[in-house]
Every structure is written in structure tokens, then in C-alpha cells.
Design a protein around this motif. Structure first.
Motif, PDB file in Angstrom:
ATOM      1  N   ALA A  37       0.231  -1.427  -4.536  1.00 58.58           N
ATOM      2  CA  ALA A  37       1.308  -0.751  -5.272  1.00 58.58           C
ATOM      3  C   ALA A  37       2.484  -0.553  -4.327  1.00 58.58           C
ATOM      4  CB  ALA A  37       0.837   0.591  -5.819  1.00 58.58           C
ATOM      5  N   ASP A  38       3.667  -1.015  -4.718  1.00 59.08           N
ATOM      6  CA  ASP A  38       4.839  -0.801  -3.879  1.00 59.08           C
ATOM      7  C   ASP A  38       5.411   0.591  -4.144  1.00 59.08           C
ATOM      8  OD1 ASP A  38       6.151  -0.972  -6.313  1.00 59.08           O
ATOM      9  OD2 ASP A  38       6.933  -2.990  -5.957  1.00 59.08           O
ATOM     10  N   LEU A  56       0.861  -1.182   0.000  1.00 63.81           N
ATOM     11  CA  LEU A  56       0.000   0.000   0.000  1.00 63.81           C
ATOM     12  C   LEU A  56       0.894   1.227   0.000  1.00 63.81           C
ATOM     13  CD1 LEU A  56      -2.687   1.581   0.406  1.00 63.81           C
ATOM     14  CD2 LEU A  56      -2.383   1.222   2.877  1.00 63.81           C
ATOM     15  N   SER A  57       0.694   2.118  -0.960  1.00 60.38           N
ATOM     16  CA  SER A  57       1.517   3.317  -1.041  1.00 60.38           C
ATOM     17  C   SER A  57       0.640   4.547  -1.214  1.00 60.38           C
ATOM     18  CB  SER A  57       2.505   3.224  -2.213  1.00 60.38           C
ATOM     19  OG  SER A  57       3.417   2.153  -2.027  1.00 60.38           O
ATOM     20  N   VAL A  58       1.206   5.685  -0.882  1.00 59.07           N
ATOM     21  CA  VAL A  58       0.511   6.958  -1.068  1.00 59.07           C
ATOM     22  C   VAL A  58       1.463   7.955  -1.702  1.00 59.07           C
ATOM     23  CG1 VAL A  58      -1.098   6.645   0.853  1.00 59.07           C
ATOM     24  CG2 VAL A  58       1.087   7.767   1.256  1.00 59.07           C
ATOM     25  N   LEU A  59       0.879   8.882  -2.446  1.00 62.03           N
ATOM     26  CA  LEU A  59       1.653  10.002  -2.975  1.00 62.03           C
ATOM     27  C   LEU A  59       0.902  11.280  -2.636  1.00 62.03           C
ATOM     28  CD1 LEU A  59       0.246  11.245  -5.839  1.00 62.03           C
ATOM     29  CD2 LEU A  59       1.015   9.027  -6.675  1.00 62.03           C
ATOM     30  N   ALA A 108       5.411   7.451  -0.245  1.00 64.52           N
ATOM     31  CA  ALA A 108       5.765   6.569   0.876  1.00 64.52           C
ATOM     32  C   ALA A 108       4.969   5.282   0.780  1.00 64.52           C
ATOM     33  CB  ALA A 108       5.505   7.258   2.212  1.00 64.52           C
ATOM     34  N   GLN A 109       5.492   4.214   1.391  1.00 64.06           N
ATOM     35  CA  GLN A 109       4.818   2.908   1.401  1.00 64.06           C
ATOM     36  C   GLN A 109       4.515   2.506   2.828  1.00 64.06           C
ATOM     37  OE1 GLN A 109       6.716  -0.214  -0.850  1.00 64.06           O
ATOM     38  NE2 GLN A 109       5.481  -1.837   0.063  1.00 64.06           N
ATOM     39  N   TYR A 110       3.356   1.897   2.998  1.00 56.44           N
ATOM     40  CA  TYR A 110       2.904   1.457   4.321  1.00 56.44           C
ATOM     41  C   TYR A 110       3.833   0.386   4.888  1.00 56.44           C
ATOM     42  CZ  TYR A 110      -0.152  -0.632   7.863  1.00 56.44           C
ATOM     43  OH  TYR A 110      -0.673  -1.125   9.024  1.00 56.44           O
ATOM     44  N   ARG A 111       4.092   0.506   6.194  1.00 55.17           N
ATOM     45  CA  ARG A 111       4.901  -0.484   6.896  1.00 55.17           C
ATOM     46  C   ARG A 111       4.006  -1.257   7.853  1.00 55.17           C
ATOM     47  NH1 ARG A 111       9.933   3.643   8.429  1.00 55.17           N
ATOM     48  NH2 ARG A 111      10.507   4.142   6.250  1.00 55.17           N
ATOM     49  N   ALA A 112       4.135  -2.550   7.837  1.00 57.13           N
ATOM     50  CA  ALA A 112       3.246  -3.423   8.618  1.00 57.13           C
ATOM     51  C   ALA A 112       3.185  -2.970  10.066  1.00 57.13           C
ATOM     52  CB  ALA A 112       3.719  -4.868   8.536  1.00 57.13           C
TER      53      ALA A 112
END
Length: 351
Positions: A268-269, A210-213, A308-312
Motif C-alpha cells: 500500500a502506498d 509498505l505503509s503504516v498508520l 507514513a510510507q517505507y523508504r528503501a
């Protein structure tokens, strides 16, 4: 219960006075006009619950964001404004009327059935009494014809009410969509964004990326000062259009606040998200903006984008905060570029 509902609970006087005092002091520190709408936002911020509102304001404070009129309005519309509008009230009244009509139709249908059964019973009794069969057939045909007429009339009435229900259903769907949409850009608003992020986080907990911009117009204040807020709004709508076109169907583009837009990219990575962000940046750089009132071609715009990408296991606020830091690193390192969270790590190591 909505945020506005809970704000009208009857708290203890001393507690309410304490919350009100803290709200007014914070509004003064942030130079926020003490309007009723702004006060409602900050009263809820210091009250119990309302974690989403508290997280949004804390993030703005942590990054020294100004609480300008537009930001204050967004906070109020997203977290405080009552969702019950005149349209909803009208819909409720129409539903009540339809339910009343349905009850009348059903009562009429039941009465007609009883009348029909009584008529047929009378014909049967006459048959037992030896009445002329031709007369009995005529009476029976007459009862059946009356029954058919009543059934047709009821069917037409139900069809009309069904059409009215379809209209109400469509109206409710449109109202729900408006409640989740930013009026200026047509993108999802903060309420819809928060809901989408919660669902995306639940999916990401099972190992899906999961990513966000997050993107922000470079030198937007100067652009507004030079050409006016109307042109600034036109630029924001252009940004929203490009963002919507460049993300994937399963992604959610949204307005985060002010001139900042955001997109949430499930499955999405970081590399995929950065690639999409670069396409967005490039497309906006190539756009031509024409002033509608004069036809004047305005200077091109550029955007800075953080990824950025989500971290577990982390909170969504941590993901957004990291993306926001990447955005500000992009601005601080020259603007008109995409910066991922990996560069934050390098900056931190170098420091």
C-alpha cells in the motif's frame, strides 16, 4: 533464548551492578515505580542485546511519552515476561505421557507380531508332521482371529492417542495466539507487530510499497478522568474493532502502546494508506458510545492519525518515528484529522 532466559545469565558482578545502577537512575528520571517487573525491563534495556526493547523505549523517550502503569505493563508483557506458562508445562507433561504410551503400544505390537509368527510357525511344523488338516485349519484360524483382535485393540489405542495429540496441538495453537495478542483489544501485540514488520520490510526491500498508520484518541485522558478507566477500555475496544474492520485482510492492526493503535499495510502506498486512515477516522466519528452500567450515551470520540510510507534502505524504527511525528502534527494542528508524512516536509520547509 527468550528475554527472560538471558536476564538470568550470570554476568560479572561489577558489570551487573553497573547495569542495575543505570537502570535505577533512569527509572527515577522517568518517575517509574521501582517494582520488580519495571526493574527487569530497564535492566534488560541497559544490558547486551534486546534491540527491540531498546528501540521501543528510545522512541517513547524521544517523544516525551509518560511511562504510566499501562505502558510499563505493556513493555514487561511484550519484552520480558516468560513465555512458559502453566499451560505449556502441562502440555509438555501430557506430551511426555503420550510418547510413553506410544512406546508401550509399539512394544506391544512388536511382541504380538513375534507371538503371532511363533504360533503360525508351530502350525506349519505340525503340518509337516502329518497332523490332521482340519485341526491345522482350526489352529490357523484361531491364530489369525487372535491377531485380528490384537490389531483392533492396538488400532483403537492409537486412535485415542491421536485424538489427544489433536487436543494438545489445538491447545498449543491457542497458547501461541494468546502470546501474540493484546488482551484488552484483541489486536496483535508488540511482539507480533515486530515480527510482521520484519517480514514486511524484507518484502519492501524488493520494491513493494509498505505503509503504516498510527492513531490516537483525542483528549483520551480527559475522557478517562470524566468517565473512568472502564469506559476508557470500552473505547479502546471500539477503536480496535473499527480498525480491524477497515483495514484490508493482508494488513496487520495492532496495539502499539497505551491508547495508540497502529496498522501495517503491505503493498500500500502513501495515498492508499491515507485513504484507509480517513475511512477509519470517519467511522469512529460516527460511532455512538453507550455506558454499559447506566445506558448513558457518552460524547462522541475523535482520533488523530499519522501516515507514513517505507523508504528503501531505512530502519523500521525510522518509519515508525516518521509516522509518529505525523500523528503529533495531526494533534497539534487541530486533532480529528489524518496527516501524512508529506506535511512534515512542508512544515519543515516553512520553518
Amino acid at each position: 533464548m527468550s528475554a527472560m532466559d538471558s536476564s538470568f545469565d550470570e554476568p560479572d558482578y561489577d558489570y551487573a551492578a553497573s547495569i542495575a545502577g543505570r537502570a535505577m537512575r533512569s527509572m527515577a528520571e522517568q518517575r517509574i515505580a521501582p517494582t520488580p517487573a519495571n526493574f527487569a525491563v530497564w535492566f534488560l534495556y541497559f544490558g547486551d542485546g534486546h534491540e527491540d526493547l531498546r528501540n521501543a523505549i528510545d522512541l517513547l523517550i524521544d517523544h516525551n511519552r509518560p511511562f504510566d502503569a499501562r505502558t510499563n505493563q505493556d513493555l514487561f508483557k511484550t519484552y520480558v515476561a516468560p513465555q512458559v506458562s502453566a499451560a505449556v508445562v502441562d502440555t509438555s507433561e501430557r506430551l511426555q505421557a503420550l510418547m510413553g504410551a506410544a512406546k508401550e503400544f509399539l512394544a506391544t505390537a512388536i511382541a504380538d507380531n513375534h507371538s503371532q509368527m511363533q504360533g503360525i510357525s508351530e502350525v506349519a511344523d505340525q503340518g509337516k508332521a502329518g497332523v490332521d488338516p482340519k485341526a491345522l485349519v482350526a489352529q490357523l484360524m484361531n491364530e489369525l482371529a487372535r491377531a485380528a483382535t490384537r490389531a483392533t485393540r492396538l488400532e483403537a489405542g492409537f486412535a485415542e492417542k491421536t485424538r489427544e495429540l489433536d487436543v494438545i496441538r489445538d491447545s498449543l495453537s491457542r497458547s501461541e495466539e494468546r502470546a501474540r495478542t493484546d488482551t484488552l483489544t484483541g489486536l496483535a501485540n508488540r511482539r507480533a507487530l515486530d515480527e510482521f514488520l520484519r517480514k514486511a520490510q524484507a518484502t519492501a526491500a524488493w520494491g513493494e510499497p509498505l505503509s503504516v498508520l498510527m492513531l490516537d484518541i483525542d483528549h483520551f485522558k480527559t475522557f478517562n478522568d470524566n468517565f473512568g478507566h472502564g469506559v476508557g477500555d470500552q473505547v479502546l475496544r471500539l477503536m480496535a474493532k473499527v480498525l480491524r474492520e477497515k483495514v484490508r485482510e493482508q494488513d496487520l492492526p495492532a496495539r502499539y502502546g497505551g491508547e495508540e493503535l497502529i496498522a501495517v499495510l503491505p503493498d500500500a502506498d502513501l495515498a492508499t494508506c491515507a485513504e484507509i486512515a480517513e475511512r477509519i477516522r470517519h467511522a469512529l466519528a460516527e460511532c455512538t458510545i453507550t455506558r454499559r452500567s447506566t445506558g448513558e450515551v457518552l460524547p462522541s470520540i475523535s482520533v488523530s492519525i499519522g501516515v507514513a510510507q517505507y523508504r528503501a534502505g531505512e530502519a523500521i524504527t525510522d518509519l515508525i518515528e516518521r509516522c509518529d511525528r505525523a500523528l503529533y502534527l495531526a494533534k497539534g494542528s487541530g486533532r480529528n484529522r489524518v496527516v501524512t508524512e508529506t506535511e512534515l516536509d512542508r512544515v519543515g520547509t516553512a520553518g
